[in-house]
Motif scaffolding. Structure first.
Motif, mmCIF file in Angstrom:
data_model
loop_
_atom_site.group_PDB
_atom_site.id
_atom_site.type_symbol
_atom_site.label_atom_id
_atom_site.label_comp_id
_atom_site.label_asym_id
_atom_site.label_seq_id
_atom_site.Cartn_x
_atom_site.Cartn_y
_atom_site.Cartn_z
ATOM 1 N N GLU A 83 45.483 46.092 41.178
ATOM 2 C CA GLU A 83 44.529 47.042 41.765
ATOM 3 C C GLU A 83 43.137 46.925 41.148
ATOM 4 O OE1 GLU A 83 44.864 49.333 44.338
ATOM 5 O OE2 GLU A 83 46.787 48.373 44.726
ATOM 6 N N ARG A 84 43.052 46.651 39.857
ATOM 7 C CA ARG A 84 41.760 46.612 39.183
ATOM 8 C C ARG A 84 40.834 45.540 39.760
ATOM 9 N NH1 ARG A 84 40.813 42.629 35.790
ATOM 10 N NH2 ARG A 84 42.518 41.222 35.264
ATOM 11 N N LEU A 85 41.421 44.494 40.370
ATOM 12 C CA LEU A 85 40.608 43.391 40.876
ATOM 13 C C LEU A 85 39.826 43.748 42.140
ATOM 14 C CD1 LEU A 85 42.912 40.341 40.184
ATOM 15 C CD2 LEU A 85 40.930 41.123 38.893
ATOM 16 N N PHE A 86 40.183 44.849 42.789
ATOM 17 C CA PHE A 86 39.411 45.284 43.948
ATOM 18 C C PHE A 86 37.994 45.694 43.535
ATOM 19 C CE2 PHE A 86 43.678 45.860 45.812
ATOM 20 C CZ PHE A 86 43.486 45.169 46.995
ATOM 21 N N ASP A 87 37.834 46.052 42.261
ATOM 22 C CA ASP A 87 36.524 46.460 41.751
ATOM 23 C C ASP A 87 35.864 45.388 40.900
ATOM 24 O OD1 ASP A 87 36.718 49.018 42.940
ATOM 25 O OD2 ASP A 87 37.948 49.714 41.267
ATOM 26 N N GLU A 88 36.511 44.265 40.719
ATOM 27 C CA GLU A 88 35.992 43.168 39.895
ATOM 28 C C GLU A 88 35.796 41.945 40.782
ATOM 29 O OE1 GLU A 88 35.254 43.479 36.692
ATOM 30 O OE2 GLU A 88 36.022 45.522 36.541
ATOM 31 N N ARG A 89 34.710 41.909 41.529
ATOM 32 C CA ARG A 89 34.526 40.874 42.558
ATOM 33 C C ARG A 89 34.548 39.455 42.013
ATOM 34 N NH1 ARG A 89 32.515 42.660 47.952
ATOM 35 N NH2 ARG A 89 32.953 44.856 47.859
ATOM 36 N N ASP A 90 33.922 39.208 40.876
ATOM 37 C CA ASP A 90 33.907 37.852 40.322
ATOM 38 C C ASP A 90 35.309 37.415 39.930
ATOM 39 O OD1 ASP A 90 31.182 37.637 40.695
ATOM 40 O OD2 ASP A 90 30.682 38.189 38.623
ATOM 41 N N GLU A 91 36.037 38.303 39.274
ATOM 42 C CA GLU A 91 37.404 37.969 38.876
ATOM 43 C C GLU A 91 38.307 37.851 40.104
ATOM 44 O OE1 GLU A 91 40.729 39.139 35.521
ATOM 45 O OE2 GLU A 91 38.955 40.412 35.724
ATOM 46 N N PHE A 92 38.092 38.723 41.099
ATOM 47 C CA PHE A 92 38.846 38.608 42.344
ATOM 48 C C PHE A 92 38.649 37.226 42.950
ATOM 49 C CE2 PHE A 92 39.014 38.433 46.914
ATOM 50 C CZ PHE A 92 40.266 38.953 47.189
ATOM 51 N N ALA A 93 37.404 36.762 42.989
ATOM 52 C CA ALA A 93 37.098 35.454 43.570
ATOM 53 C C ALA A 93 37.850 34.345 42.838
ATOM 54 C CB ALA A 93 35.592 35.205 43.545
ATOM 55 N N ASP A 94 37.983 34.450 41.521
ATOM 56 C CA ASP A 94 38.736 33.451 40.748
ATOM 57 C C ASP A 94 40.214 33.462 41.140
ATOM 58 O OD1 ASP A 94 36.450 32.717 39.359
ATOM 59 O OD2 ASP A 94 36.924 33.967 37.614
ATOM 60 N N TRP A 95 40.792 34.649 41.246
ATOM 61 C CA TRP A 95 42.204 34.767 41.611
ATOM 62 C C TRP A 95 42.437 34.253 43.037
ATOM 63 C CZ3 TRP A 95 46.328 38.028 39.234
ATOM 64 C CH2 TRP A 95 46.058 38.326 37.901
ATOM 65 N N ALA A 96 41.538 34.593 43.940
ATOM 66 C CA ALA A 96 41.673 34.151 45.337
ATOM 67 C C ALA A 96 41.544 32.633 45.436
ATOM 68 C CB ALA A 96 40.632 34.839 46.212
ATOM 69 N N ALA A 97 40.594 32.059 44.697
ATOM 70 C CA ALA A 97 40.416 30.606 44.714
ATOM 71 C C ALA A 97 41.643 29.910 44.143
ATOM 72 C CB ALA A 97 39.163 30.224 43.925
ATOM 73 N N GLU A 98 42.239 30.498 43.115
ATOM 74 C CA GLU A 98 43.458 29.909 42.548
ATOM 75 C C GLU A 98 44.606 29.978 43.557
ATOM 76 O OE1 GLU A 98 46.038 29.929 38.470
ATOM 77 O OE2 GLU A 98 45.245 31.862 39.138
ATOM 78 N N ALA A 99 44.729 31.092 44.276
ATOM 79 C CA ALA A 99 45.783 31.225 45.291
ATOM 80 C C ALA A 99 45.592 30.186 46.391
ATOM 81 C CB ALA A 99 45.775 32.635 45.879
ATOM 82 N N LEU A 100 44.350 29.956 46.785
ATOM 83 C CA LEU A 100 44.066 28.941 47.795
ATOM 84 C C LEU A 100 44.438 27.552 47.271
ATOM 85 C CD1 LEU A 100 42.951 28.006 50.499
ATOM 86 C CD2 LEU A 100 40.662 28.063 49.479
ATOM 87 N N ALA A 101 44.090 27.261 46.028
ATOM 88 C CA ALA A 101 44.427 25.962 45.431
ATOM 89 C C ALA A 101 45.940 25.766 45.371
ATOM 90 C CB ALA A 101 43.814 25.843 44.042
ATOM 91 N N VAL A 102 46.672 26.812 45.019
ATOM 92 C CA VAL A 102 48.144 26.745 44.989
ATOM 93 C C VAL A 102 48.667 26.432 46.386
ATOM 94 C CG1 VAL A 102 50.247 28.145 44.736
ATOM 95 C CG2 VAL A 102 48.459 28.241 42.979
ATOM 96 N N ALA A 103 48.191 27.170 47.380
ATOM 97 C CA ALA A 103 48.656 26.966 48.758
ATOM 98 C C ALA A 103 48.332 25.550 49.235
ATOM 99 C CB ALA A 103 48.022 28.002 49.686
ATOM 100 N N GLU A 104 47.160 25.052 48.892
ATOM 101 C CA GLU A 104 46.789 23.691 49.299
ATOM 102 C C GLU A 104 47.686 22.652 48.631
ATOM 103 O OE1 GLU A 104 42.069 24.315 50.352
ATOM 104 O OE2 GLU A 104 42.617 23.748 48.303
#
Length: 123
Positions: A83-104
């Motif tokens: 939940e905390r990442l909804f307010d931490e945009r830079d950290e959210f972007a890192d987590w989202a990019a990692e999820a995309l890399a995993v999926a790829e």
């Protein structure tokens, strides 16, 4: 996914560029380049994980998306975003990019070739 939550999630994913949302299975799949790397169900966001990325989620005390199918519990590789990442945009972007890399990495492209059965002996 509709309303304020969808608008907010769309905004969070903007830095990745080219993200598409598609209704599926009672939720919404989140794709880039035709590869699903996140999903939302009941206003919760889940990101694709693998063995290497999963410890981050465990350390945050969150778990996987689980559902029942034909009387069995199915555990997916999509884990709830802390939940905390909804307010931490830079950290959210890192987590989202990692999820995309995993999926790829895990994506197995469809060959598009139609397999033909081997001819039977004696024909």
């Amino acid at each position: 996914m509709a309303g304020a939550f969808q608008d907010y999630i769309s905004e969070l994913f903007e830095p990745l560029g080219g993200v598409a949302f598609r209704r599926m299975f009672g939720g919404v799949g989140i794709f880039r380049g035709g590869i699903m790397f996140a999903l939302t169900i009941d206003d919760a966001l889940y990101l694709k994980t693998d063995e290497a990325s999963r410890p981050r989620f465990i350390a945050e005390g969150v778990g996987p998306f689980v559902f029942d199918s034909r009387g069995k519990t199915v555990t997916t590789s999509y884990w709830r975003l802390p939940e905390r990442l909804f307010d931490e945009r830079d950290e959210f972007a890192d987590w989202a990019a990692e999820a995309l890399a995993v999926a790829e990495r895990l994506h197995k492209p469809k060959s598009g070739k139609v397999r033909k059965s081997a001819p039977k002996a004696g024909r």
